[in-house]
Design a protein around this motif. Structure first.
Motif, PDB file in Angstrom:
ATOM      1  N   VAL A 202     -89.553 -39.123   9.379  1.00 53.09           N
ATOM      2  CA  VAL A 202     -89.011 -40.108  10.324  1.00 53.09           C
ATOM      3  C   VAL A 202     -90.113 -41.063  10.803  1.00 53.09           C
ATOM      4  O   VAL A 202     -89.865 -42.262  10.965  1.00 53.09           O
ATOM      5  CB  VAL A 202     -88.284 -39.405  11.494  1.00 53.09           C
ATOM      6  CG1 VAL A 202     -87.719 -40.420  12.478  1.00 53.09           C
ATOM      7  CG2 VAL A 202     -87.172 -38.521  10.941  1.00 53.09           C
ATOM      8  N   THR A 205     -90.279 -43.503   8.027  1.00 51.84           N
ATOM      9  CA  THR A 205     -89.122 -44.404   8.099  1.00 51.84           C
ATOM     10  C   THR A 205     -89.342 -45.457   9.189  1.00 51.84           C
ATOM     11  O   THR A 205     -89.102 -46.652   8.976  1.00 51.84           O
ATOM     12  CB  THR A 205     -87.843 -43.592   8.431  1.00 51.84           C
ATOM     13  OG1 THR A 205     -87.698 -42.568   7.453  1.00 51.84           O
ATOM     14  CG2 THR A 205     -86.605 -44.456   8.457  1.00 51.84           C
ATOM     15  N   ALA A 206     -89.808 -44.988  10.346  1.00 50.01           N
ATOM     16  CA  ALA A 206     -90.023 -45.916  11.470  1.00 50.01           C
ATOM     17  C   ALA A 206     -91.100 -46.939  11.117  1.00 50.01           C
ATOM     18  O   ALA A 206     -90.993 -48.122  11.487  1.00 50.01           O
ATOM     19  CB  ALA A 206     -90.415 -45.129  12.722  1.00 50.01           C
ATOM     20  N   LEU A 216     -85.963 -47.767  14.863  1.00 55.08           N
ATOM     21  CA  LEU A 216     -84.891 -46.811  14.550  1.00 55.08           C
ATOM     22  C   LEU A 216     -83.796 -46.803  15.616  1.00 55.08           C
ATOM     23  O   LEU A 216     -82.677 -46.340  15.362  1.00 55.08           O
ATOM     24  CB  LEU A 216     -85.488 -45.403  14.464  1.00 55.08           C
ATOM     25  CG  LEU A 216     -85.621 -44.760  13.090  1.00 55.08           C
ATOM     26  CD1 LEU A 216     -86.292 -43.397  13.224  1.00 55.08           C
ATOM     27  CD2 LEU A 216     -84.267 -44.604  12.395  1.00 55.08           C
ATOM     28  N   LYS A 219     -79.972 -47.170  14.998  1.00 57.10           N
ATOM     29  CA  LYS A 219     -79.637 -47.089  13.564  1.00 57.10           C
ATOM     30  C   LYS A 219     -78.787 -45.842  13.298  1.00 57.10           C
ATOM     31  O   LYS A 219     -79.055 -44.761  13.808  1.00 57.10           O
ATOM     32  CB  LYS A 219     -80.915 -47.017  12.716  1.00 57.10           C
ATOM     33  CG  LYS A 219     -81.790 -48.262  12.809  1.00 57.10           C
ATOM     34  CD  LYS A 219     -81.350 -49.319  11.813  1.00 57.10           C
ATOM     35  CE  LYS A 219     -82.300 -50.499  11.728  1.00 57.10           C
ATOM     36  NZ  LYS A 219     -82.622 -51.219  12.946  1.00 57.10           N
ATOM     37  N   CYS A 221     -77.700 -42.982  10.763  1.00 59.49           N
ATOM     38  CA  CYS A 221     -78.410 -42.364   9.634  1.00 59.49           C
ATOM     39  C   CYS A 221     -77.584 -41.260   8.987  1.00 59.49           C
ATOM     40  O   CYS A 221     -77.049 -40.375   9.682  1.00 59.49           O
ATOM     41  CB  CYS A 221     -79.727 -41.763  10.111  1.00 59.49           C
ATOM     42  SG  CYS A 221     -80.807 -42.970  10.907  1.00 59.49           S
ATOM     43  N   LYS A 236     -85.958 -35.689  15.092  1.00 58.66           N
ATOM     44  CA  LYS A 236     -86.823 -36.841  15.399  1.00 58.66           C
ATOM     45  C   LYS A 236     -86.024 -38.150  15.428  1.00 58.66           C
ATOM     46  O   LYS A 236     -86.305 -39.026  16.244  1.00 58.66           O
ATOM     47  CB  LYS A 236     -87.981 -36.896  14.399  1.00 58.66           C
ATOM     48  CG  LYS A 236     -89.081 -37.868  14.711  1.00 58.66           C
ATOM     49  CD  LYS A 236     -89.640 -37.819  16.145  1.00 58.66           C
ATOM     50  CE  LYS A 236     -90.707 -36.786  16.385  1.00 58.66           C
ATOM     51  NZ  LYS A 236     -91.218 -36.784  17.788  1.00 58.66           N
ATOM     52  N   ILE A 237     -84.999 -38.266  14.555  1.00 62.22           N
ATOM     53  CA  ILE A 237     -84.164 -39.489  14.603  1.00 62.22           C
ATOM     54  C   ILE A 237     -83.529 -39.596  15.992  1.00 62.22           C
ATOM     55  O   ILE A 237     -83.540 -40.660  16.618  1.00 62.22           O
ATOM     56  CB  ILE A 237     -83.067 -39.450  13.515  1.00 62.22           C
ATOM     57  CG1 ILE A 237     -83.683 -39.611  12.123  1.00 62.22           C
ATOM     58  CG2 ILE A 237     -82.024 -40.557  13.754  1.00 62.22           C
ATOM     59  CD1 ILE A 237     -82.695 -39.429  10.981  1.00 62.22           C
ATOM     60  N   GLY A 242     -82.045 -43.041  17.277  1.00 54.23           N
ATOM     61  CA  GLY A 242     -81.081 -43.254  16.187  1.00 54.23           C
ATOM     62  C   GLY A 242     -79.917 -42.272  16.296  1.00 54.23           C
ATOM     63  O   GLY A 242     -79.907 -41.383  17.146  1.00 54.23           O
ATOM     64  N   VAL A 244     -77.535 -39.520  14.128  1.00 55.17           N
ATOM     65  CA  VAL A 244     -77.406 -38.728  12.899  1.00 55.17           C
ATOM     66  C   VAL A 244     -75.931 -38.450  12.664  1.00 55.17           C
ATOM     67  O   VAL A 244     -75.262 -37.839  13.504  1.00 55.17           O
ATOM     68  CB  VAL A 244     -78.186 -37.398  13.030  1.00 55.17           C
ATOM     69  CG1 VAL A 244     -77.986 -36.542  11.781  1.00 55.17           C
ATOM     70  CG2 VAL A 244     -79.659 -37.667  13.271  1.00 55.17           C
ATOM     71  N   CYS A 310     -79.213 -46.234   7.381  1.00 59.25           N
ATOM     72  CA  CYS A 310     -80.300 -45.550   6.678  1.00 59.25           C
ATOM     73  C   CYS A 310     -79.773 -44.262   6.044  1.00 59.25           C
ATOM     74  O   CYS A 310     -78.846 -43.643   6.574  1.00 59.25           O
ATOM     75  CB  CYS A 310     -81.411 -45.140   7.651  1.00 59.25           C
ATOM     76  SG  CYS A 310     -82.051 -46.479   8.647  1.00 59.25           S
TER      77      CYS A 310
END
Ligand code: NDP
Length: 441
Positions: A202, A205-206, A216, A219, A221, A236-237, A242, A244, A310
């Motif tokens: 993550v 990704t960030a 993020l 977003k 995901c 972490k997202i 973000g 999930v 994402c």
């Protein structure tokens, strides 16, 4: 490579690397002169062994154990152990090959290896798991050591298995050393090691988003898997704002339009890590969520069809094919970052690159796990423990360095923004130069 034509996964991993490092070989003829690629694709050592063990009913089973020590040019062999019925030499060689370049990217001194067994832990009691781990270590112990080869976990090998493996190693060698990573905190483990791979994915990704001026936050995901990597990718997202939407296991996937928040994730961790249950139980606990059973005859995975920004595949190799990639693009996904090893097929990767979908390759994006394993080795060697903040700070810094290294290596060859090429080039050059320095060994 002509030696092992049937090793499909290994050929796929080698093919992916070779397709992107050709400009490096052209600019540096010394690599060809010294047969660096020919040497890289032949493991330094392959160990295969019988693992006989007894189940709770007294029946005897025989599995095959593996350790492929691929390359030690930049440090002692390092890489996980996988217990899964699909394990064979091709899969272990592909994983060991990937590990060489991933470890090179971490900035730490670690060579590459991988191992495991074609053992299926599903449905086995704790006592059976313990006997299997002990039988496995009864042979592996003579090939590993804190300065030789340091295994860790992977699919089917988590904290419980590392404990049983470590206990047996200690008994056989009469030595308490950092021979495995992913150990318990009371006996040489590092804080943040369980979280490291997922958190690292993550952070990567960030960093990809930040490079384009985005974050993020907000977003949506799609995540696959529900094991070690997927759980901490999801955690972490959520921490970074973000949402999930999905998780899965080999039986199927769940889709929760409202988002899998921190308390729902706690339910999943208990379900998976303590009760060893199936992901479908999520929709019994949260009836608004959709559960879709896996259907292997489809040829594509419906998890990758939901509208999202994402996608982070975090289950296993080749879980995302061309049809899935096309579905992701149609669903609005603009970034794919790999948590699992080689989850995207070559056709899917080619499609992402053609479509301008940002693509974070596994060997860069999921290197955080082995990086913190390297930090665990450092703490073991010094017989100290760093705080959570210290380890997570170092992990975050390493992931940002890997991100920058990929961009710089790609740009040096006129491939701006190509993370796949950058990861392969940077990982390769460091190992290749070390091999040249050390002569023909
Ligand atoms: P776990 O065993 O903890 O979890 C694996 C997850 O993937 C489970 O949800 C499992 O479902 C699912 N899965 C496994 N095989 C299949 C399959 N054939 N089809 C569908 N789903 C499947 O493993 P990890 O989370 O540790 O590993 C996941 C991936 O991340 C692997 O590719 C691994 O090599 C990679 N990785 C792991 C690192 C780590 O630190 N652990 C480091 C770097 C990479 P089920 O329970 O039903 O089998």
């Amino acid at each position: 490579l002509r030696r092992d034509p049937e090793q499909r996964e290994f050929h796929q991993a080698v093919g992916e690397l070779l397709a992107t490092i050709r400009p490096v070989l052209d600019r540096h003829p010394e690599y060809r002169r010294h047969a660096v690629v020919e040497r890289l694709v032949e493991p330094e050592r392959m160990i295969m062994f019988r693992v006989p063990w007894m189940d709770d009913q007294g029946a005897i089973h025989v599995n095959r154990g593996y350790r492929v020590e691929m390359n030690s040019a930049i440090g002692p062999y390092k890489g996980g152990l996988r217990f899964h019925p699909s394990v064979n030499l091709s899969i272990i060689k592909f994983l060991a090959f990937e590990q060489v370049f991933k470890n090179s990217l971490t900035t730490l001194a670690m060579g590459g290896a991988k191992g495991g067994a074609d053992f299926d832990p599903k449905g086995r009691s704790d006592a059976e798991i313990m006997r299997f781990c002990q039988a496995f270590m009864a042979e592996l112990f003579r090939h590993i050591g804190e300065d030789t080869d340091v295994p860790a976990g992977d699919i089917g090998v988590g904290a419980r298995e590392i404990g049983y493996l470590f206990g047996m190693y200690k008994k056989l060698q009469n030595k308490f050393t950092g021979v495995l990573t992913g150990k318990g905190l009371a006996w040489g483990g590092s804080l943040i090691r369980p979280e490291a791979t997922g958190y690292g994915v993550v952070y990567f990704t960030a960093a990809m988003l930040a490079h384009r001026g985005e974050t993020l936050a907000g977003k949506r995901c799609l995540v696959s898997g529900s094991g070690n990597v997927a759980q901490f990718v999801a955690e972490k997202i959520v921490q970074m704002g973000g949402t999930v939407l999905s998780l899965s296991d080999s039986s199927g996937h769940i889709y929760d339009e409202e988002g899998i928040d921190a308390s729902k994730l706690e339910f999943i961790k208990t379900l998976k890590n303590i009760h060893r249950g199936r992901i479908g139980e999520y929709s019994e606990r949260y009836p608004h969520a959709l559960y879709v059973a896996a259907n292997p005859t489809l040829g594509w995975n419906p998890l990758w069809r939901y509208p999202a920004d994402c996608a982070l595949p975090a289950a296993t190799q080749n879980e995302l094919n061309l049809a899935d990639a096309q579905h992701l693009a149609a669903a609005g996904v603009r970034l794919v970052c790999e948590g699992a090893n080689m989850p995207s097929t070559p056709e899917a990767i080619a499609f992402f690159r053609d479509q301008g979908i940002l693509f974070g390759p596994a060997k860069a994006a999921n290197a955080g796990g082995v990086a913190v394993s390297g930090l665990e080795m450092a703490q073991d060697a010094m017989r100290i423990s760093w705080s959570r903040e210290e380890v997570e700070g170092r992990l975050r810094a390493i992931m940002h360095t890997i991100h920058r290294t990929c961009l710089e290596a790609a740009a040096a060859y006129g491939l701006e923004g190509d993370y796949l090429a950058g990861a392969n080039i940077a990982g390769f050059v460091k190992v290749a130069d070390a091999m040249l320095d050390q002569g023909l060994v």
